[in-house]
Motif scaffolding. Structure first.
Motif, short mmCIF file in Angstrom:
data_model
loop_
_atom_site.label_atom_id
_atom_site.label_comp_id
_atom_site.label_asym_id
_atom_site.label_seq_id
_atom_site.Cartn_x
_atom_site.Cartn_y
_atom_site.Cartn_z
N LEU A 23 57.25 -56.02 -42.81
CA LEU A 23 57.22 -57.49 -42.72
C LEU A 23 56.37 -57.97 -41.55
O LEU A 23 55.91 -59.11 -41.55
CB LEU A 23 58.64 -58.04 -42.57
CG LEU A 23 59.50 -58.05 -43.83
CD1 LEU A 23 60.87 -58.65 -43.51
CD2 LEU A 23 58.84 -58.84 -44.95
N ALA A 83 59.03 -55.21 -50.15
CA ALA A 83 59.98 -55.40 -51.25
C ALA A 83 60.51 -54.06 -51.77
O ALA A 83 61.70 -53.93 -52.06
CB ALA A 83 59.32 -56.19 -52.37
N LEU A 99 60.38 -62.79 -49.96
CA LEU A 99 59.20 -62.09 -50.49
C LEU A 99 59.00 -62.42 -51.97
O LEU A 99 57.86 -62.65 -52.41
CB LEU A 99 59.37 -60.58 -50.31
CG LEU A 99 59.26 -60.04 -48.89
CD1 LEU A 99 59.65 -58.57 -48.85
CD2 LEU A 99 57.84 -60.21 -48.35
N GLU A 100 60.08 -62.45 -52.72
CA GLU A 100 59.97 -62.76 -54.14
C GLU A 100 59.51 -64.21 -54.34
O GLU A 100 58.72 -64.49 -55.24
CB GLU A 100 61.32 -62.53 -54.84
CG GLU A 100 61.75 -61.06 -54.90
CD GLU A 100 60.91 -60.23 -55.86
OE1 GLU A 100 59.72 -60.53 -56.09
OE2 GLU A 100 61.46 -59.23 -56.39
N LYS A 139 57.61 -65.96 -52.26
CA LYS A 139 56.20 -66.01 -51.90
C LYS A 139 55.32 -65.42 -53.01
O LYS A 139 54.17 -65.84 -53.18
CB LYS A 139 55.96 -65.29 -50.58
CG LYS A 139 56.54 -66.03 -49.38
CD LYS A 139 56.38 -65.24 -48.10
CE LYS A 139 57.00 -65.97 -46.92
NZ LYS A 139 56.92 -65.18 -45.66
N ALA A 158 52.97 -57.18 -45.68
CA ALA A 158 54.36 -57.61 -45.76
C ALA A 158 54.92 -57.54 -47.17
O ALA A 158 56.09 -57.21 -47.37
CB ALA A 158 54.50 -59.02 -45.20
N ALA A 159 54.09 -57.84 -48.17
CA ALA A 159 54.58 -57.85 -49.55
C ALA A 159 55.12 -56.48 -49.98
O ALA A 159 55.99 -56.39 -50.85
CB ALA A 159 53.46 -58.29 -50.50
#
Length: 655
Positions: free
Chosen positions: A159, A168, A191-192, A194, A164-165
């Motif tokens: 993160l 997940a 995250l989801e 975004k 960062a993605a």
């Protein structure tokens, strides 16, 4: 024979240790070392005892002897343990570079052993080498795929990187073990969201809220997720639940006050929430008394931010940097944001300020840099916005700290003395809503850049716009929209078949919700969606519009200034708080007082008048295009002079 005796004593030490008799265990180890001074196990145990007593020198001595003994007696299984102990000890001493080198020496000799990778990642974390830290955690997770602690550590590390993605995947892996962790669930839901995976985000949030229905972080994220999709009915219910928990006195580090600026939370409650939220930083306060320096010929001003690159803050402030009077002000830039090479960062560097990159420094070290520069006034440009390093401010590295521009409201951060406003965004009767003292500039508080790009208007036909259309635009993010204003905008289109509402296409869900409203009102053919674009392309297309539409409770800020810069008047409605009054301040400084309304009902009436008879719109466009740089809003030289006078007056008041 001697080795057998020493081993017997070591075994006795182990038995005593298991029995809880540490003193006897230690005495047995001492006896073993009298027989074999480099006995590896006894030395390792004595190193642990010394380390527990904070006797680093003695611990190092025993570890060196343990290493020599393990090598001499070819006890290879013990070497990784010794490397780990030595690396951890170096970390405790603050010798993180050495801790890293020891861990990597162990890995080179012993192979990819998880315990050694753990010490390596600990050192990388301490050194702030976040990309390497995440990379090595990824390797550790591959070796221990079912280790929940490692999976979470990897997810949190990712993160903090440009990747960062990718967090997940380890978050999902950790939660799939049955782990119940609200913070991890919240981070994964963010995250989801975004990634525009709305269903997944809501499923995570709803499941967690079933367990903890008053969890502010989860409530806030669910509300924001619904707002982003323009699901306003559900968002309103979520907001009511959120505000109810806040009114009861709850605070959550995962719900910064910045998010609440989009809500209808009463301003007194927002102030109190901000005060509680800011209190979490008070433990970081390390006020260091400075000796009074010799009087300097120029005022030393520092600007602190993560946004010294192509960012809205830099686009607004670049002209101010260039316009500073070097005979009055000596400026320093303290940057902890991306080290890009874009045009704005280069332009800011060419302003000839002393430039300090703080990225690789701790908050303590960064504050020391500011203090060493003997800054008189530190201007914080972040407040409580994303990526702010509040810890630098709370260490009070300058005698006066002012928050400016980045955050439109009270910040409540210990160490900040003032915020900068104007008479519109914070009238005198609103000062009670602020935790800082309020400073006011004579015109609009917002800096603007008279030398920024001003591209020619993009041809309307290329944009899908008819040449004779009356173009109403709103290029704010969907989170700023709400049903009341959208209903007003769409209904107004019924009054003029040539009117078009042109909006930023934030996401498919928001687009579908608004298209459904437009279809119901019979104005579907008068809606046009604009994709995201680079700033120069955006400014060029913006110039093809006729009127920019503002909204509440969070008005247009940089978006409004962009429109006015490109000759597009802004119809605004003055709100109850800073974030809702910026549009009015901008319009006033652009000599568009007749485009400022004082209630939603007045806003609706005014918009209808302008759509039926757009003569005033066209006159305002002509005025903006002919007099743009002469307007107070875009008179950067005058703004800089007023800004410097404000800083000097604050400094004089402190002397």
């Amino acid at each position: 024979m001697s080795l057998n005796v020493a081993n017997t004593l070591w075994q006795a030490a182990q038995i005593a240790e298991v029995a809880g008799d540490t003193r006897s265990a230690q005495l047995h180890c001492i006896e073993a070392l009298k027989v074999i001074p480099d006995h590896p196990q006894a030395n390792l145990r004595m190193a642990k005892y010394a380390r527990a007593l904070k006797n680093s020198a003695k611990a190092v001595m025993h570890l060196e002897r343990a290493f020599g003994g393990a090598s001499r007696y070819d006890i290879s299984d013990l070497l990784p343990v010794i490397y780990v102990e030595r690396s951890e000890l170096a970390g405790e001493q603050g010798l993180h570079d050495y801790a890293l080198s020891v861990a990597r020496a162990g890995l080179a000799r012993c192979g990819e052993i998880p315990a050694l990778i753990r010490t390596e990642v600990a050192a990388l974390r301490a050194l702030g080498k976040l990309n390497e830290y995440a990379l090595r955690l990824n390797r550790l997770a591959a070796l221990e795929p079912n280790n929940v602690e490692v999976l979470l550590q990897l997810a949190w590390a990712l993160l903090e990187t440009p990747s960062a993605a990718q967090a997940a995947k380890p978050f999902y892996a950790a939660l799939s073990t049955g782990l119940v962790d609200d913070d991890a669930t919240l981070a994964l839901a963010m995250l989801e969201r975004k990634a525009k995976n709305w269903t997944a985000a809501e499923s995570l949030l709803d499941g967690a809220l079933c367990r903890k229905p008053t969890h502010l972080g989860l409530l806030g994220e669910r509300w924001y997720t619904l707002k982003e999709q323009c699901r306003w009915h559900d968002a309103h219910a979520a907001e009511q639940a959120l505000c109810s928990v806040i009114a009861a006195g709850s605070t959550d580090v995962n719900l910064p006050p910045f998010a609440l600026l989009l809500s209808e939370l009463p301003q007194r409650q927002l102030k109190e929430y901000t005060r509680r939220y800011g209190a979490q930083f008070s433990s970081d306060m390390r006020v260091v008394q400075r000796t009074v320096p010799a009087k300097k010929a120029r005022l030393r001003v520092g600007y602190l931010s993560a946004d010294f690159h192509q960012h809205a803050t830099s686009m607004l402030i670049a002209g101010l940097f260039e316009a500073h009077d070097r005979d009055r002000i000596e400026c320093f830039v303290y940057s902890y944001g991306p080290r890009t090479s874009d045009a704005y960062r280069e332009r800011l560097k060419l302003a000839n300020f002393a430039w300090r990159d703080l990225n690789d420094l701790s908050d303590d070290e960064a504050a020391h840099v500011v203090r060493t520069d003997e800054i008189d006034i530190l201007v914080d440009l972040k407040g409580l916005t994303n990526a702010a390093r509040v810890g630098i401010v709370t260490r009070k590295p300058a005698p006066v700290i002012i928050h400016y521009l980045g955050y439109p409201g009270t910040v409540g951060i210990p160490g900040i003395d003032y915020i900068v406003a104007d008479a519109i965004v914070v009238p005198p009767e609103h000062e009670q809503l602020y935790l800082e003292r309020v400073l006011r500039l004579p015109e609009c508080y917002q800096a603007n850049d008279a030398w920024r790009a001003h591209p020619a208007p993009s041809p309307r036909l290329q944009l899908g716009l008819a040449e004779d259309a009356l173009i109403l635009c709103n290029f704010n993010a969907s989170t700023k929209w709400n049903r009341n204003f959208m209903q007003i905008w769409l209904a107004s289109l019924q009054l003029n078949s040539r009117a078009v509402l042109w909006m930023l296409d934030s996401n498919a869900s928001a687009r579908e919700a608004i298209n459904a409203m437009a279809l119901e009102l019979g104005v579907m053919s008068q809606i046009l969606w604009a994709p995201h674009a680079d700033i120069e392309s955006h400014l060029g297309r913006l110039a093809s519009a006729n009127l920019a539409l503002d909204q509440l409770p969070y008005s247009s800020h940089t978006t409004g200034a962009d429109a006015l810069w490109m000759g597009v008047p802004l119809l605004t409605c003055i709100g109850d708080a800073f974030q809702g009054r910026v549009g009015a301040s901008l319009a006033n400084a652009a000599n568009l007082q007749n485009f400022v309304t004082h209630s939603i009902a007045e806003y609706e009436t005014r918009l209808r008048q302008l759509i039926v008879d757009p003569t005033e719109i066209f006159a305002a466009q002509l005025m903006l295009r002919e007099k743009r740089t002469a307007l107070p809003l875009f008179d950067t030289a005058s703004f800089a002079a007023n800004w410097e006078t404000l800083l000097l007056s604050v400094h004089e008041a402190q002397s």
